[in-house]
Structures are given as C-alpha cells and as structure tokens.
Design an enzyme around this catalytic site. Structure first.
Site, PDB file in Angstrom:
ATOM      1  CB  CYS A  12      39.170 -11.350  60.425  1.00  0.00           C
ATOM      2  SG  CYS A  12      40.059 -11.407  62.062  1.00  0.00           S
ATOM      3  CB  CYS A  15      42.544  -7.141  62.069  1.00  0.00           C
ATOM      4  SG  CYS A  15      43.158  -8.781  61.982  1.00  0.00           S
ATOM      5  CG  ASP A 400      11.823  25.919  53.172  1.00  0.00           C
ATOM      6  OD1 ASP A 400      11.118  26.894  53.729  1.00  0.00           O
ATOM      7  OD2 ASP A 400      12.768  26.477  52.280  1.00  0.00           O
ATOM      8  CG  ASP A 594      16.577  26.172  49.589  1.00  0.00           C
ATOM      9  OD1 ASP A 594      15.839  26.670  50.521  1.00  0.00           O
ATOM     10  OD2 ASP A 594      16.591  26.939  48.407  1.00  0.00           O
ATOM     11  CG  ASP A 598      15.187  26.084  55.340  1.00  0.00           C
ATOM     12  OD1 ASP A 598      14.150  26.275  55.688  1.00  0.00           O
ATOM     13  OD2 ASP A 598      15.521  26.154  54.093  1.00  0.00           O
TER      14      ASP A 598
END
Length: 696
Positions: A12, A15, A400, A594, A598
């Site tokens: 649970c 724990c 971008d 990409d 960036d």
C-alpha cells in the site's frame, strides 16, 4: 549516479512512504522515489554508492530489494504462473463450507459443519494462506509503522478469536482475490515496456575477416558491419551501407506505414527489416542505441512521481495509525453504549478491514504508467511524470519554424548575382558552407554539385551565432548570412531583400567590402502543421511562432498556418527570453523545436517538445520527445496528458470517497466484515482497471 531497485513486499501507499524514508536516509542519497505500481525504486546518489547499502536500508524498513540491471525486463512473477492462483482457489474452497450454510438459512436449510471442522478450515486460511499478512505486519511493526497488512492481520485475528470463522476466512480470501486481480491489472500497465524490450534481438550477424558470424550483442562494436535479413529486426543502430528496402518502425515512432531506406540512411535497433538484405555500419550498441534510450525514458516516466502524488503520500503516512485508533474507539464506543462487546469487536474489525490505502497509492502511478505507455506507442516519449502533469496545463505553445513547422529542406527559389557570374557566386557560397549541416548550406552545396560549379578550399570557417558564417576562399574573406550580419559588416543589403522568403546574402569583406549577391530559399510547410495548430486551438491552447527568419517569411508561414502571434528575427539566445515573457503573461508555456539553437528555449519552457529528427542536444533539453517530425504529435501529447490526468482525478476521487463513505458505515455497524473485505479487495483493482481504459 542513478540506481534502480526492485522492491519486494509493498502492499500500500504506507509501504511506499516507509521505503522512500529509508532510502532517503542513506548518506549520499540525493533523491529516492518509490512507485507502488511498478514496485520499483529510483535512487539518485552523489558519486558511487554501493547497492548493498541501499538494499540493507530497504531491508531495515521491513522489505526486500534487489538491483535492476540496465536491460531488466518487467517482472513476470509467480502469480502469473499459478502460484497465487492456487492460493486464491484453495482459500475459496476452504471458506465455502463456512459461508454456504449462512446462504442456505434463508431457504430453510439449517446445516453447519461441526465447530472443530470450521476451526480447522479457518485455521488453514488464517495462518497458512494468510501468513503473508502476519509477516508483513510484523515487519511494519518492527519498523514502528503500519500498513494494509497490519489492518488485515488485526481485523481477521480479532474475528477468528471471537469464532467468526466465516468472516475471518472470507475477508482473507477476498483480499487475496483482490490482490490477484490487482496484480494482473498492474502487469498490463507494463505492456509498453514489455513490447519495447521484445524488439531487442539477442544476437547479431557481424562481418568479420571476410565472413559473417553470429555473435551476442555484447560482442558487437561500433564500426562493425552487421547483416540484417528480410524479416529480422535491426540489432543495433547504424547507417545502411548496402541494400534498399522498407523498414517497419511503428513500435518506435508510431508511424504505421513502412519507411523506405537506402544506403546512407540511418537504421534503428528494434526496427523490422521487411524486404531486403541490408548491410549496416554500426554507430551505437547496447545502452547507447535509440531503443535503449527510449526504454530508459519510458521507465523513468513510469517510475517517477508526479507532483500531485505528494498530497497522497502525506495522507497515507498518517492513514494506518489513524485507522487503528478509529477501530479502537469504535470498539470502546459500541461496548460502552450497547454493552455488546462481541458486536463492538465485529464493527471494529469492519473498520480495520475496509480501510485500505492501496487505492490511494495506486491511483496516480497506475494512470501515469498507462498514459506514458500509450504515448510511447504513438511515438511520444515523456521524460518524467512532472512533464506529463505540466503538459495538460499548458496555456501557450511556441513553435520554432525551420524543421519544426516546415520541412527543413529548403529549395533555392532565386539567385541574384552582383558583379560576378551566377555559377561563380554559387561556387563561392558552397565552398564556405561545404562543412556546415545547416539546411540552407546543404541546399547550396547540392546546387553547386548539380551545376558542376566545383568547390574551393575554405580556410578558417567560423560560425557566427544567429547570423551566418565566414571563411576565406581564394584569398578573399567571404561572409554569408542574414540581414543582421550584413548590418554588422556595414554592407547595404535592403535593395535586394525578399520579404516573402528566407534569404542569405553573400558578401566579400576583404580585401574589398562589397555585396556579391543574394540567394532566396523556400521551405514548404509540413502537411500536418496546419492540423496541429488548429487542434491546439480547439483545445484552448494559444500558439506562437518564434523564428530567426525575417519578418516577411515568418508572417507568410504564420498566415498559412493560422498563427496570430509572431516573433521574427530572434537570435537563439533571445528565444529563451521570449519564452520567459510568454510565461509571465500567459502561465504555463511549451516550446517546440528541433535544432541546437532551440535548446535554451526548450529548457526555459515549462515543457519542451523536441522532434527526434533534430539534434540530440534539443532532445536532452526537452521534457517530451516526438519520435516523428510531425507537429500534430504536440496536440496528441496535450490531449493524452489531459486524459491521463482526468483518470488520476477520477481515481483519487473514488479512492478518497471510498474511504470517506466506507469507514463511517463500518464504524456505525452498517457493514459486516465480509462486505468490508470485498469492498477493500476490489477498490485497488477498480483503480487500476479504470487507468487501463486509457489504452483505448
């Protein structure tokens, strides 16, 4: 240094808190995160930390632990091989003679097994099949804590002692059944990892000393030549040296259609070679392959803990002690007010049995595991649970332009030469750009090759961030770049400006300073870009274009896509500042890019989205990696994040409501221990089952 541990014995959320506390208390540990759904711990430590130290800390808290290797597969434990199944079946068979007489009484059938027989049947269920609850409860008590097992052990022991054999046996049977159902459901949440790991071949055919030999993957090295037959998966990352055919990358990128491959193209470990004999030169093996990195990213997201889980952890830490106290008060209150101490104990047992922090502990990680797995199958890799949580709340997403919204493969539209022949202008420009990987540079070099203009040696090539490049060609210093670079050099270039296309000016700066010409480029918009912007708008997310390109080109692309806000002529270092200003104005901000330039903006955003077709730097800076270069995946990520968090809210709501409603009913005598046991057993299963609906 980061280590992953498999944790044994957790039942649970209490724990989870105890194991985390034990690991965080180890000197040198910076952060430890434990996930109940995966039953794993992620430990980040300063420098080298022996795994034995971590295992010992977990054992001191009353649990088992072992280190998970880099290529460890999701647990396929004994409960799915029948070990737990026979326990549940045996418990049900032994409990049936105790329960059936009670069910027959309303029908006028009055029969009960002799008391010694009932005691014997109940004893097997209580102390043999239920021994796991006593062991876990004792471990919790030794650690001065409590957990679900303690509640079950106390409740069923009290019922057994009062000779409520049917109640004690049925509760244990139902709890075992609930944990079995929960475990089966939890196993389905790891299917994404399981599917990815099945993509890894264990051996590869390597060309060595003029012949092809089959070797274990551990013996394959970078630079080796590997042979891949039709119908086989690529065992490593590499570049195709021989062979032309189609490759299925669907489980890696979410792309359903086969991808054509030819010499010079990259191939990824795990992709399926459909129809050609291919030789490839190895570029990455083992943990460095794209597939291995994908698996690590998905595992990281599934093992991590979302910010919303912190409230649950605080509640769970106090839950078990509070329930034990409430059960004691229930017994005392019923005993004193009604004088029926047997009934008082029964109601106290019902309180102990129905109260379970399991559902609370599973509500968030189960949904995150299924959500991140569903995202991975669609080619969306989410770095961690925090990125998943933040994505659903994004108000603005900045894009971008080049390579993100456009194809990133510019074509030359127009060339204007001043005082030099057109082919000479192309030769000079291509010579300067020959070693550059910029899309505009590649277009110029390709044109020079097409026209057979030839290339000269460029000396002292130097990139000028956000502006262009310069080098010496044939004894002349040449600069190629944008309007900012020309302005810095004091060269008038506005007369030849093309406001609707991307342009590069070519100038001689030494021994004379003059403009040699200008090249205009067009870069078509990606087919899914307009759909992506429209879908984000429908989701209530504002879109912004941030580009280093000129205002005219940016405005043309923005108009084509339906983007209203445009920031053009922005240097790479300035993009992060734009993102910060958007956050101050709008709230949570995402950034999609990409390229290397960036990376600062991706890191500055609340959530960075990197296209895997771009640079590794961009992907490292981002919280989400899109395995296909399609901007439409951004909208998919936002939608999937929102659906995941809808499931988390549903799970937490029902987990809290279950306890808020069930505990008072049990304390007031309106629930028998058997009904309470059934409700508790199925609460955790229902939470995981609800999360699994995300797979649809």
């Amino acid at each position: 240094m980061e280590r992953r541990l498999a944790i044994e014995g957790m039942t649970c959320a209490s724990c989870v808190g105890r194991v985390e506390k034990a690991l965080n208390g180890v000197p040198g540990v910076e952060r430890a995160t434990v996930n109940l759904a995966t039953e794993q711990a992620s430990v980040v430590a300063k420098g080298e930390l022996p795994v034995e130290t971590l295992v010992a800390a977990v054992k001191s808290a009353g649990y088992g632990a072992r280190e998970l290797s880099e290529d460890a597969k999701p647990a396929d434990d004994a409960r799915f091989k029948g070990n737990e199944t026979w326990r549940v079946a045996l418990a049900a068979a032994l409990s049936a003679p105790l329960v059936v007489p009670m069910l027959l009484m309303p029908l006028g059938v009055h029969w009960m097994a002799p008391l010694p027989v009932e005691a014997a049947l109940a004893s097997v269920v209580q102390f043999f099949l239920g021994a796991r609850f006593y062991r876990a409860a004792w471990a919790a008590l030794k650690a001065r804590s409590g957990n679900m097992d303690l509640l079950v052990a106390l409740g069923t022991s009290a019922a057994f002692a009062l000779r409520y054999f049917e109640s004690s046996s049925v509760v244990i049977t139902l709890v075992l059944l609930g944990k079995w159902l929960e475990a089966r459901a939890k196993r389905q949440t790891t299917e994404a990892i399981r599917a990815l790991q099945k993509l890894r071949p264990e051996r590869a055919r390597v060309r060595r000393d003029g012949r092809v030999v089959e070797l274990p993957l551990a013996d394959v090295r970078t630079g080796d030549v590997v042979a891949v037959r039709p119908g086989e998966r690529f065992p490593v990352d590499g570049v195709i040296a021989e062979g032309t055919g189609h490759v299925d990358e669907s489980l890696l990128t979410g792309e359903s259609l086969p991808v054509a491959k030819e010499p010079g193209d990259r191939a990824t470990a795990g992709a399926l070679n459909l129809d050609a004999f291919i030789l490839m030169t190895v570029t990455a093996v083992g943990a460095e392959t794209t597939l291995a990195r994908i698996i690590r990213m998905v595992e990281s997201a599934q093992t991590g803990k979302a910010p919303v889980q912190r409230l649950v952890d605080r509640v769970s830490e106090l839950f078990v002690p509070a329930i034990v106290l409430l059960a004691a008060l229930t017994i005392v209150a019923w005993g004193l007010l009604r004088g029926d101490w047997n009934l008082a104990v029964v109601n106290g047992v019902a309180v102990l049995v129905i109260a379970c922090p399991c559902a609370l502990g599973l509500a968030t990680p189960a949904a995150i595991m299924v959500g991140t797995g569903a995202a991975a199958r669609r080619g969306i890799l989410i770095k961690d649970a925090e990125a998943l949580e933040l994505t659903q709340g994004l108000k603005t997403i900045a894009f971008d332009k080049t390579g993100t919204l456009t194809e990133g493969r510019p074509a030359i539209e127009r060339i204007q030469a001043l005082g030099v022949a057109e082919n000479e202008l192309i030769r000079i420009a291509a010579s300067v750009q020959a070693k550059s990987e910029h899309p505009l540079a590649r277009a110029l070099v390709a044109l020079a090759a097409e026209r057979e203009a030839g290339l000269a040696d460029a000396v002292g090539a130097r990139a000028i961030a956000g502006r262009g490049i310069s080098a010496q060609v044939d004894g002349r210093q040449i600069a190629i770049g944008n309007a900012r670079l020309m302005a810095d050099l004091g060269i008038e270039a506005t007369a030849l400006a093309d406001e609707t296309h991307t342009v590069s000016w070519i100038a001689e700066t030494s021994p004379t300073k003059r403009l040699l010409g200008v090249v205009s480029f067009s870069d078509p918009v990606k087919p899914t870009a307009r759909e992506a912007i429209a879908r984000l708008g429908a989701l209530g997310v504002k879109t912004v274009l941030i580009t280093g390109d000129n205002a005219g080109t940016a405005a043309r692309v923005a108009a084509e896509l339906g983007i209203v806000e445009v920031h053009a002529g922005i240097l790479p270092a300035e993009k992060a500042g734009i993102v910060a200003s958007l956050r101050a104005r709008d709230g949570l901000v995402g950034m999609v890019g990409d390229g290397l330039n960036d990376a600062p903006a991706l890191a500055a955003a609340d959530v960075g989205f990197a296209l895997s077709t771009g640079t590794d730097v961009a992907m490292h800076a981002a919280g989400v990696t899109l395995m296909r270069g399609e901007p439409a995946l951004v909208a998919d990520a936002v939608l999937l994040s929102r659906r995941t968090y809808r499931k988390i809210r549903q799970n937490l709501f029902w987990a809290f409501v279950y306890n808020v409603v069930g505990i008072p009913l049990a304390a007031s005598g309106h629930l028998s221990p058997m009904i309470a046991g059934a409700a508790m057993a199925f609460s955790s299963f229902s939470v995981v089952a609800n999360a699994l609906l995300l797979r649809r």
